[in-house]
Design a protein around this motif. Structure first.
Motif, PDB file in Angstrom:
ATOM      1  N   PHE A 148       0.853  -1.018   0.122  1.00 49.17           N
ATOM      2  CA  PHE A 148      -0.100  -0.046   0.123  1.00 49.17           C
ATOM      3  C   PHE A 148       0.647   1.163  -0.125  1.00 49.17           C
ATOM      4  O   PHE A 148       0.487   2.197  -0.906  1.00 49.17           O
ATOM      5  CB  PHE A 148      -1.003  -0.113   1.100  1.00 49.17           C
ATOM      6  CG  PHE A 148      -2.146  -1.111   1.203  1.00 49.17           C
ATOM      7  CD1 PHE A 148      -2.159  -1.774   0.183  1.00 49.17           C
ATOM      8  CD2 PHE A 148      -2.491  -1.460   2.478  1.00 49.17           C
ATOM      9  CE1 PHE A 148      -3.097  -2.795   0.198  1.00 49.17           C
ATOM     10  CE2 PHE A 148      -3.262  -2.713   2.578  1.00 49.17           C
ATOM     11  CZ  PHE A 148      -3.708  -3.277   1.482  1.00 49.17           C
ATOM     12  N   GLN A 149       1.824   1.157   0.567  1.00 48.72           N
ATOM     13  CA  GLN A 149       2.858   2.151   0.788  1.00 48.72           C
ATOM     14  C   GLN A 149       3.694   2.809  -0.607  1.00 48.72           C
ATOM     15  O   GLN A 149       3.960   3.654  -0.833  1.00 48.72           O
ATOM     16  CB  GLN A 149       3.900   2.179   1.769  1.00 48.72           C
ATOM     17  CG  GLN A 149       3.217   2.490   3.212  1.00 48.72           C
ATOM     18  CD  GLN A 149       2.627   3.763   3.468  1.00 48.72           C
ATOM     19  OE1 GLN A 149       1.705   4.135   3.556  1.00 48.72           O
ATOM     20  NE2 GLN A 149       3.365   4.948   3.029  1.00 48.72           N
ATOM     21  N   MET A 150       4.033   1.387  -1.068  1.00 46.31           N
ATOM     22  CA  MET A 150       4.711   1.648  -2.328  1.00 46.31           C
ATOM     23  C   MET A 150       3.869   2.237  -3.493  1.00 46.31           C
ATOM     24  O   MET A 150       4.535   2.857  -4.460  1.00 46.31           O
ATOM     25  CB  MET A 150       5.146   0.267  -2.864  1.00 46.31           C
ATOM     26  CG  MET A 150       6.446  -0.439  -2.032  1.00 46.31           C
ATOM     27  SD  MET A 150       6.536  -2.051  -2.253  1.00 46.31           S
ATOM     28  CE  MET A 150       7.152  -2.295  -4.195  1.00 46.31           C
ATOM     29  N   TYR A 205      -4.573  -0.373   8.563  1.00 46.52           N
ATOM     30  CA  TYR A 205      -3.815   0.483   7.746  1.00 46.52           C
ATOM     31  C   TYR A 205      -4.496   1.831   7.817  1.00 46.52           C
ATOM     32  O   TYR A 205      -3.697   2.743   7.877  1.00 46.52           O
ATOM     33  CB  TYR A 205      -3.815  -0.211   6.292  1.00 46.52           C
ATOM     34  CG  TYR A 205      -2.780   0.823   5.583  1.00 46.52           C
ATOM     35  CD1 TYR A 205      -1.635   0.813   5.539  1.00 46.52           C
ATOM     36  CD2 TYR A 205      -3.738   1.621   4.592  1.00 46.52           C
ATOM     37  CE1 TYR A 205      -0.714   1.716   4.794  1.00 46.52           C
ATOM     38  CE2 TYR A 205      -2.763   2.515   3.990  1.00 46.52           C
ATOM     39  CZ  TYR A 205      -1.259   2.360   3.772  1.00 46.52           C
ATOM     40  OH  TYR A 205      -0.616   3.206   3.153  1.00 46.52           O
ATOM     41  N   THR A 206      -5.808   2.204   7.457  1.00 50.19           N
ATOM     42  CA  THR A 206      -6.418   3.079   7.207  1.00 50.19           C
ATOM     43  C   THR A 206      -7.225   3.696   8.629  1.00 50.19           C
ATOM     44  O   THR A 206      -7.639   4.795   8.435  1.00 50.19           O
ATOM     45  CB  THR A 206      -7.866   2.836   6.390  1.00 50.19           C
ATOM     46  OG1 THR A 206      -8.674   2.035   6.782  1.00 50.19           O
ATOM     47  CG2 THR A 206      -7.039   2.433   5.193  1.00 50.19           C
ATOM     48  N   SER A 237      -4.483   5.023  -0.082  1.00 53.57           N
ATOM     49  CA  SER A 237      -3.375   4.844   0.704  1.00 53.57           C
ATOM     50  C   SER A 237      -2.395   6.080   0.430  1.00 53.57           C
ATOM     51  O   SER A 237      -2.549   7.004  -0.520  1.00 53.57           O
ATOM     52  CB  SER A 237      -2.430   3.759   0.123  1.00 53.57           C
ATOM     53  OG  SER A 237      -1.891   4.135  -1.100  1.00 53.57           O
ATOM     54  N   LYS A 238      -1.900   6.706   1.517  1.00 59.09           N
ATOM     55  CA  LYS A 238      -1.214   7.986   1.442  1.00 59.09           C
ATOM     56  C   LYS A 238       0.113   7.944   2.274  1.00 59.09           C
ATOM     57  O   LYS A 238       0.525   6.694   2.920  1.00 59.09           O
ATOM     58  CB  LYS A 238      -2.123   8.948   2.616  1.00 59.09           C
ATOM     59  CG  LYS A 238      -3.429   9.372   2.283  1.00 59.09           C
ATOM     60  CD  LYS A 238      -3.895   9.986   3.192  1.00 59.09           C
ATOM     61  CE  LYS A 238      -5.541  10.103   2.772  1.00 59.09           C
ATOM     62  NZ  LYS A 238      -6.500  10.371   3.769  1.00 59.09           N
ATOM     63  N   GLY A 265       7.890   7.446   8.543  1.00 62.08           N
ATOM     64  CA  GLY A 265       8.602   6.196   9.119  1.00 62.08           C
ATOM     65  C   GLY A 265       8.171   4.876   8.298  1.00 62.08           C
ATOM     66  O   GLY A 265       8.191   3.754   8.929  1.00 62.08           O
ATOM     67  N   ALA A 266       7.204   5.063   7.314  1.00 63.66           N
ATOM     68  CA  ALA A 266       6.788   3.781   6.297  1.00 63.66           C
ATOM     69  C   ALA A 266       7.787   2.878   5.938  1.00 63.66           C
ATOM     70  O   ALA A 266       9.064   3.469   5.751  1.00 63.66           O
ATOM     71  CB  ALA A 266       5.808   4.153   5.428  1.00 63.66           C
TER      72      ALA A 266
END
Length: 74
Positions: free
Chosen positions: A18-20, A47-48, A67-68, A72-73
């Motif tokens: 999701f972060q990628m 996550y949300t 996703s945003k 620190g992700a």
């Protein structure tokens, strides 16, 4: 894989993906697959922080969210 079930690995991988790929997401499961629904609801909820929508269409349970970038992700 069975040996990795309930280890948190699937959740961690999903969150990293999701972060990628920042943006709008739509994840679906077939209506009869209750374990998959439970897994994805838990992963997406965490996550949300509960900021997602869920609907049922043509025998599919569908979760949508955005996703945003997060500090620190990864």
């Amino acid at each position: 894989m069975k040996k990795f079930r309930r280890s948190g690995l699937g959740k961690k991988i999903a969150h990293n993906i999701f972060q990628m790929y920042i943006g709008k997401w739509e994840i679906f499961q077939i209506e009869r697959n209750k374990p998959a629904q439970s897994f994805w609801r838990k992963v997406i909820e965490e996550y949300t922080a509960g900021d997602y929508a869920e609907r049922m269409v043509n025998g599919r349970v569908i979760q949508t969210f955005c996703s945003k970038e997060r500090e620190g992700a990864l």
